[in-house]
Design an enzyme around this catalytic site. Sequence first.
Site, PDB file in Angstrom:
ATOM      1  N   ASP A 121      50.131  39.731  38.871  1.00 48.45           N
ATOM      2  CA  ASP A 121      51.421  40.031  39.465  1.00 48.45           C
ATOM      3  C   ASP A 121      51.660  38.952  40.525  1.00 48.45           C
ATOM      4  O   ASP A 121      50.717  38.293  40.962  1.00 48.45           O
ATOM      5  CB  ASP A 121      51.374  41.424  40.098  1.00 48.45           C
ATOM      6  CG  ASP A 121      52.651  41.773  40.820  1.00 48.45           C
ATOM      7  OD1 ASP A 121      53.736  41.476  40.273  1.00 48.45           O
ATOM      8  OD2 ASP A 121      52.577  42.323  41.934  1.00 48.45           O
ATOM      9  N   ARG A 122      52.908  38.729  40.925  1.00 50.82           N
ATOM     10  CA  ARG A 122      53.153  37.688  41.918  1.00 50.82           C
ATOM     11  C   ARG A 122      53.152  38.244  43.347  1.00 50.82           C
ATOM     12  O   ARG A 122      52.190  38.062  44.078  1.00 50.82           O
ATOM     13  CB  ARG A 122      54.480  36.957  41.619  1.00 50.82           C
ATOM     14  CG  ARG A 122      54.591  35.617  42.341  1.00 50.82           C
ATOM     15  CD  ARG A 122      56.019  35.049  42.310  1.00 50.82           C
ATOM     16  NE  ARG A 122      56.891  35.769  43.245  1.00 50.82           N
ATOM     17  CZ  ARG A 122      58.183  35.498  43.425  1.00 50.82           C
ATOM     18  NH1 ARG A 122      58.770  34.550  42.713  1.00 50.82           N
ATOM     19  NH2 ARG A 122      58.890  36.182  44.290  1.00 50.82           N
ATOM     20  N   ASP A 123      54.219  38.943  43.698  1.00 48.51           N
ATOM     21  CA  ASP A 123      54.373  39.405  45.088  1.00 48.51           C
ATOM     22  C   ASP A 123      53.287  40.425  45.450  1.00 48.51           C
ATOM     23  O   ASP A 123      53.134  41.449  44.785  1.00 48.51           O
ATOM     24  CB  ASP A 123      55.764  40.023  45.283  1.00 48.51           C
ATOM     25  CG  ASP A 123      56.875  39.011  44.974  1.00 48.51           C
ATOM     26  OD1 ASP A 123      56.696  37.819  45.277  1.00 48.51           O
ATOM     27  OD2 ASP A 123      57.916  39.428  44.428  1.00 48.51           O
ATOM     28  N   GLU A 171      53.784  39.968  50.396  1.00 50.87           N
ATOM     29  CA  GLU A 171      54.960  40.760  50.047  1.00 50.87           C
ATOM     30  C   GLU A 171      55.959  40.720  51.202  1.00 50.87           C
ATOM     31  O   GLU A 171      55.620  41.084  52.323  1.00 50.87           O
ATOM     32  CB  GLU A 171      54.487  42.199  49.785  1.00 50.87           C
ATOM     33  CG  GLU A 171      55.568  43.226  49.644  1.00 50.87           C
ATOM     34  CD  GLU A 171      56.392  43.032  48.373  1.00 50.87           C
ATOM     35  OE1 GLU A 171      55.803  42.850  47.305  1.00 50.87           O
ATOM     36  OE2 GLU A 171      57.632  43.062  48.478  1.00 50.87           O
ATOM     37  N   ASN A 209      58.061  41.569  38.233  1.00 47.55           N
ATOM     38  CA  ASN A 209      59.345  42.276  38.260  1.00 47.55           C
ATOM     39  C   ASN A 209      60.227  41.600  39.298  1.00 47.55           C
ATOM     40  O   ASN A 209      59.805  41.440  40.443  1.00 47.55           O
ATOM     41  CB  ASN A 209      59.148  43.738  38.699  1.00 47.55           C
ATOM     42  CG  ASN A 209      58.631  44.639  37.589  1.00 47.55           C
ATOM     43  OD1 ASN A 209      58.471  44.227  36.451  1.00 47.55           O
ATOM     44  ND2 ASN A 209      58.361  45.884  37.938  1.00 47.55           N
ATOM     45  N   ARG A 254      60.473  45.671  32.420  1.00 44.67           N
ATOM     46  CA  ARG A 254      60.124  46.035  33.800  1.00 44.67           C
ATOM     47  C   ARG A 254      58.854  46.892  33.826  1.00 44.67           C
ATOM     48  O   ARG A 254      58.806  47.962  33.218  1.00 44.67           O
ATOM     49  CB  ARG A 254      61.297  46.781  34.446  1.00 44.67           C
ATOM     50  CG  ARG A 254      61.068  47.166  35.901  1.00 44.67           C
ATOM     51  CD  ARG A 254      62.332  47.773  36.512  1.00 44.67           C
ATOM     52  NE  ARG A 254      62.047  48.494  37.740  1.00 44.67           N
ATOM     53  CZ  ARG A 254      61.883  47.911  38.936  1.00 44.67           C
ATOM     54  NH1 ARG A 254      62.001  46.615  39.055  1.00 44.67           N
ATOM     55  NH2 ARG A 254      61.603  48.633  39.999  1.00 44.67           N
ATOM     56  N   ASP A 293      49.226  44.786  42.601  1.00 47.44           N
ATOM     57  CA  ASP A 293      49.196  45.516  43.870  1.00 47.44           C
ATOM     58  C   ASP A 293      49.941  46.843  43.797  1.00 47.44           C
ATOM     59  O   ASP A 293      50.063  47.547  44.784  1.00 47.44           O
ATOM     60  CB  ASP A 293      49.781  44.666  45.015  1.00 47.44           C
ATOM     61  CG  ASP A 293      51.297  44.553  44.926  1.00 47.44           C
ATOM     62  OD1 ASP A 293      51.816  44.402  43.791  1.00 47.44           O
ATOM     63  OD2 ASP A 293      51.967  44.623  45.969  1.00 47.44           O
ATOM     64  N   LYS A 294      50.432  47.167  42.595  1.00 46.48           N
ATOM     65  CA  LYS A 294      51.160  48.428  42.422  1.00 46.48           C
ATOM     66  C   LYS A 294      50.587  49.163  41.217  1.00 46.48           C
ATOM     67  O   LYS A 294      50.146  48.532  40.244  1.00 46.48           O
ATOM     68  CB  LYS A 294      52.648  48.169  42.144  1.00 46.48           C
ATOM     69  CG  LYS A 294      53.475  47.838  43.365  1.00 46.48           C
ATOM     70  CD  LYS A 294      54.922  47.714  42.934  1.00 46.48           C
ATOM     71  CE  LYS A 294      55.854  47.549  44.121  1.00 46.48           C
ATOM     72  NZ  LYS A 294      57.225  47.285  43.687  1.00 46.48           N
TER      73      LYS A 294
HETATM   74 ZN   LIG Z   1      63.421  43.919  32.275  1.00 48.89          ZN
END
Ligand SMILES: [Zn+2]
Length: 174
Positions: free
Chosen positions: A9-11, A17, A52, A101, A127-128
């Site tokens: 994941d990026r952020d 974040e 996302n 998403r 992170d989620k």
């Molecule tokens: Zn989408």
Amino acid sequence: MSIKAIFLDRDGVINKEVGYLHKVEDFEFIRGVFTSCNYFQSLGYEIIILTNQSGIGRGYYTEDDFLRLNDWMLDQFSLKKINILDVYYCPHGPEDNCNCRKPKPGMFLAAKEEHGINMEKSWMIGDKEADIQAAFHAGIPNTILVKSGHPIDEISSKSKYVVDSIMNSKSVIK
Ligand SMILES: [Zn+2]
């Protein structure tokens, strides 16, 4: 299908974040990202980023803003001799009901198909909980939830491992 990947994941995993990040000046790499990615590459993993970006769908920034920041980020990886195989992003908002998403697995499945990824040998670092769920939905059994981004619920998490940040994933991925 012999390619194994570390999906990131990026952020909150790669950069701190800050909420709807879209400017280079607000982008701050999390400590240990480059050494971790160098380590993953030394183990023979490809690195793929899945993010996302509902800020696009919500109108907070444009797809061009995202791509400009993305190019800059990829340059920084390049300077550290890190090759990012691909970056997938979902520009939709939650109400769009798209298949990309996270926690939907669409971006993972696209990566699997386009690059011939062996999902069983691959890892997701997020992170989620939505990152972890999306990985499971895509057939990735190896998941790491990091504490460097959004607040997490370690007790109820379905993640295989929970660590402080990406650099601690070195103790898990060998
Ligand atoms: Zn989408």
